[in-house]
Design a protein around this motif. Structure first.
Motif, mmCIF file in Angstrom:
data_model
loop_
_atom_site.group_PDB
_atom_site.id
_atom_site.type_symbol
_atom_site.label_atom_id
_atom_site.label_comp_id
_atom_site.label_asym_id
_atom_site.label_seq_id
_atom_site.Cartn_x
_atom_site.Cartn_y
_atom_site.Cartn_z
ATOM 1 N N LYS A 165 -13.053 4.323 -5.566
ATOM 2 C CA LYS A 165 -13.241 3.951 -4.155
ATOM 3 C C LYS A 165 -12.540 2.613 -3.853
ATOM 4 C CE LYS A 165 -16.889 4.264 -0.743
ATOM 5 N NZ LYS A 165 -18.321 4.179 -0.447
ATOM 6 N N GLU A 166 -12.673 1.666 -4.800
ATOM 7 C CA GLU A 166 -12.053 0.340 -4.632
ATOM 8 C C GLU A 166 -10.525 0.418 -4.599
ATOM 9 O OE1 GLU A 166 -13.333 -2.150 -7.847
ATOM 10 O OE2 GLU A 166 -15.444 -2.055 -7.262
ATOM 11 N N ALA A 167 -9.968 1.459 -5.230
ATOM 12 C CA ALA A 167 -8.503 1.563 -5.374
ATOM 13 C C ALA A 167 -7.802 2.020 -4.101
ATOM 14 C CB ALA A 167 -8.161 2.511 -6.514
ATOM 15 N N PHE A 168 -8.569 2.558 -3.139
ATOM 16 C CA PHE A 168 -7.957 3.111 -1.929
ATOM 17 C C PHE A 168 -8.438 2.421 -0.657
ATOM 18 C CE2 PHE A 168 -7.666 6.537 -5.030
ATOM 19 C CZ PHE A 168 -6.372 7.008 -4.836
ATOM 20 N N LEU B 30 0.859 -1.190 0.000
ATOM 21 C CA LEU B 30 0.000 0.000 0.000
ATOM 22 C C LEU B 30 0.892 1.237 0.000
ATOM 23 C CD1 LEU B 30 -2.458 -1.136 2.839
ATOM 24 C CD2 LEU B 30 -2.782 -1.434 0.375
ATOM 25 N N VAL B 31 0.611 2.205 -0.874
ATOM 26 C CA VAL B 31 1.453 3.404 -0.949
ATOM 27 C C VAL B 31 0.603 4.676 -0.930
ATOM 28 C CG1 VAL B 31 3.409 2.341 -2.162
ATOM 29 C CG2 VAL B 31 1.532 3.284 -3.489
ATOM 30 N N ASP C 226 -7.907 4.734 4.899
ATOM 31 C CA ASP C 226 -7.006 5.817 5.339
ATOM 32 C C ASP C 226 -6.208 6.418 4.176
ATOM 33 O OD1 ASP C 226 -5.537 3.513 5.049
ATOM 34 O OD2 ASP C 226 -4.365 3.737 6.880
ATOM 35 N N GLY C 227 -6.716 6.222 2.927
ATOM 36 C CA GLY C 227 -6.163 6.947 1.792
ATOM 37 C C GLY C 227 -4.941 6.352 1.125
ATOM 38 N N PHE C 228 -4.607 5.100 1.433
ATOM 39 C CA PHE C 228 -3.476 4.456 0.753
ATOM 40 C C PHE C 228 -3.958 3.806 -0.545
ATOM 41 C CE2 PHE C 228 -1.392 5.099 4.721
ATOM 42 C CZ PHE C 228 -0.027 4.998 4.489
ATOM 43 N N LEU C 229 -3.111 3.869 -1.568
ATOM 44 C CA LEU C 229 -3.418 3.256 -2.856
ATOM 45 C C LEU C 229 -3.118 1.765 -2.782
ATOM 46 C CD1 LEU C 229 -4.067 3.758 -5.935
ATOM 47 C CD2 LEU C 229 -1.605 4.023 -6.255
ATOM 48 N N LYS C 230 -4.091 0.942 -3.189
ATOM 49 C CA LYS C 230 -3.877 -0.509 -3.211
ATOM 50 C C LYS C 230 -3.172 -0.844 -4.526
ATOM 51 C CE LYS C 230 -8.290 -1.399 -0.864
ATOM 52 N NZ LYS C 230 -9.634 -1.992 -1.090
#
Length: 555
Positions: free
Chosen positions: A393-396, A375-376, A399-403
């Protein structure tokens, strides 16, 4: 200069004021001839094109398409679109008509720059009649308005246009290995943060030279070449074609060089065709001779002036990395994705570890989820997917981290190792899970292999599909060559199987006779394997291959 608070257009105005007469881009135009663009000329032409775009009275922040192989006009077009207050939408120069049509309609592009292309006739049917097209000097034959006529007719746009940091700058449609491409929305701030952070980390300055040949529609090239040169002020050279690539390299004498795994492997195979691996290794062990040999090999590749070489877009096998490092080329792997403008992790000179993609770049937070997913989070992270709130929405995480979709682990020095794609992991009939990437990495150590796909969902053991190197494929009908490959691959299976868990041991290798290319959709435009397409193509034959119980099978 401090670039941390500068947006792309600010950098444009900076070079316009300080380096107007310095060369910026060298563009080959055929027959060994080139056109040189100074910073002043390039910015003047972009300002004139921006005047023309303003004259069209398009709605504010219109999406404008750009489909071309890399050339000086690609970069000037990007600037012109931003100066005119619009949003650039780059398309890969290898797309089919259906995908061209999908992107132009999805982004609602009213204007399209049609540039240097090898197969425009097959793309043209995808361009809606309502779209206004503009051509470049290097475009295929057409009856569109031309760049040169427009810049001759329109005055340069005056003053310093200001775009806000959080404004949408570009929509990058992912080359996705599955399904329809998604439109990644990137702001001026995203771009600025990635470019400034990248050149600062690598210590890149205005004296560098770089050859631009990987598609600029991809974030890897866009971040480190277009934006990198804009922020550091270095000289860009373009490649004319695949046939002239060696001459283009010799002309550029690059000090920075980026490539992707498939091409690093091809370069290596080219060298080993001339000097067998064992002989080269012997020569490299002889004192005094080894320096001469290293220099000769790198000069033959056109890489003898390279200070920093990078690889990205997909993992590079450890053996190939070590081979280049043994030649004295510090090949640095990096890691990023469209969704963070290729700004995430990078190996640093002197701190590399084979098999790792490096440390988090400045400003990047990274953590591993309970499921092992990387997660970045950073100011380079996308605004979201265009017209797709659900996928955004699915991508994060909450707490706002990118999957990222990648599995990974971090060592004591903060270096990241990728251990496979979460979606690529498959289950055998014994209920065991397998990540194909580490097994593929081991197989790629073999000189004869150009690409590999490990598969085997719902089978007892996995198997590997192998594409032989381009230079040896013509020998596939030769019986003695087949025998040699069978013996070699049988040993390779034994060697690989010793290093993996019992449930990961390969049942067999199938040598495919098909070519895997962008044209037949087996590869993405950035030469990554479309695993689902490859697996589907051979699905009907898989059971019969397992039934043969042979270590090496020929398609």
């Amino acid at each position: 200069m401090d670039t941390t608070k500068k947006l792309p257009l600010d950098m444009l105005y900076h070079w316009e004021a300080t380096k107007a007469d310095s060369p910026y881009m060298t563009q080959p135009i055929g027959n060994g001839k080139v056109v040189e663009y100074t910073w002043g000329r390039a910015i003047d032409e972009a300002r004139r094109m921006a005047s023309y775009l303003k004259s069209l009275n398009l709605p504010e922040k219109s999406r404008i398409g750009l489909i071309s192989k890399n050339c000086a006009h690609w970069i000037m077009t990007d600037w012109a679109i931003w100066l005119a207050g619009h949003i650039s939408v780059p398309l890969y120069p290898t797309l089919n008509a259906d995908t061209v049509n999908y992107i132009l309609n999805h982004a609602e592009c009213e204007v399209l720059f049609v540039g240097k292309l090898d197969d425009w006739d097959s793309m043209k049917p995808g361009v809606p009649d309502s779209v206004r097209c503009i051509s470049y000097p290097l475009s295929p034959p057409n009856d569109f308005e031309t760049w040169d006529d427009i810049v001759a007719k329109y005055p340069p746009l005056e003053g310093q246009v200001h775009r806000e940091p959080e404004e949408l700058a570009t929509i990058v449609y992912t080359s996705g290995s599955t399904g329809r491409p998604k439109g990644v929305m990137l702001s001026f701030e995203n771009m600025a943060f990635a470019a400034a952070g990248g050149i600062e980390t690598l210590g890149v300055g205005p004296e560098e030279r770089m050859l631009s040949y990987l598609p600029l529609a991809h974030v890897f090239e866009r971040t480190f070449v277009e934006l990198g040169s804009l922020y550091a002020g270095f000289h860009l050279y373009f490649a004319e074609s695949l046939d002239t690539f060696v001459q283009d390299l010799q002309r550029a004498q690059p000090t920075l060089f980026l490539s992707v795994p498939r091409l690093w492997v091809k370069f290596q195979h080219g060298v080993l065709q001339k000097v067998p691996k064992e002989k080269l290794e012997r020569l490299l062990k002889i004192p005094l001779v080894n320096k001469l040999i290293k220099k000769k090999v790198l000069k033959g590749l056109g890489l003898d002036k390279v200070k920093l070489a990078g690889s990205g877009s997909a993992p590079l096998s450890n053996d190939v990395l070590d081979w280049y490092r043994n030649l004295g080329l510090e090949l640095l792997e990096g890691y990023g994705m469209s969704e963070n403008f290729a700004y995430s992790h990078m190996n640093k000179p002197g701190r590399t570890r084979t098999g790792y993609v490096g440390e988090a770049l400045p400003g990047v937070e990274v953590k591993i989820s309970e499921q092992g997913e990387v997660l970045v989070k950073s100011p380079a992270t996308m605004m979201g997917y265009y017209k797709d709130e659900e996928k955004t929405k699915e991508a994060f995480t909450e707490d706002g981290f990118l999957k990222t979709g990648d599995k990974g682990e971090i060592d004591e020095m903060g270096r990241l190792k990728l251990t496979g794609r979460i979606k690529e992991i498959f289950k055998t009939s014994k209920g065991k899970y397998i990540a194909p990437a580490p097994i593929e990495n081991r197989l790629m150590s073999h000189d004869a292999i150009e690409m590999v796909c490990v598969s085997g969902a719902n089978q007892t053991q996995p198997h590997a599909l192998v594409l032989l190197g381009e230079e040896i494929r013509p020998k596939m009908a030769d019986e003695s060559f087949r025998k040699e490959i069978e013996e070699s691959f049988t040993q390779l299976i034994k060697d690989v199987n010793k290093t993996v868990d019992p449930h990961e041991q390969l049942a067999f290798i199938t040598v495919v006779s098909d070519e895997w290319s962008i044209e037949n959709s087996f590869l993405t435009p950035t030469l990554k394997l479309k695993r689902n397409v490859v697996e589907d193509a051979y699905q009907e034959k898989v059971d019969s291959w397992y039934a043969k119980k042979q270590p090496v099978i020929w398609q």
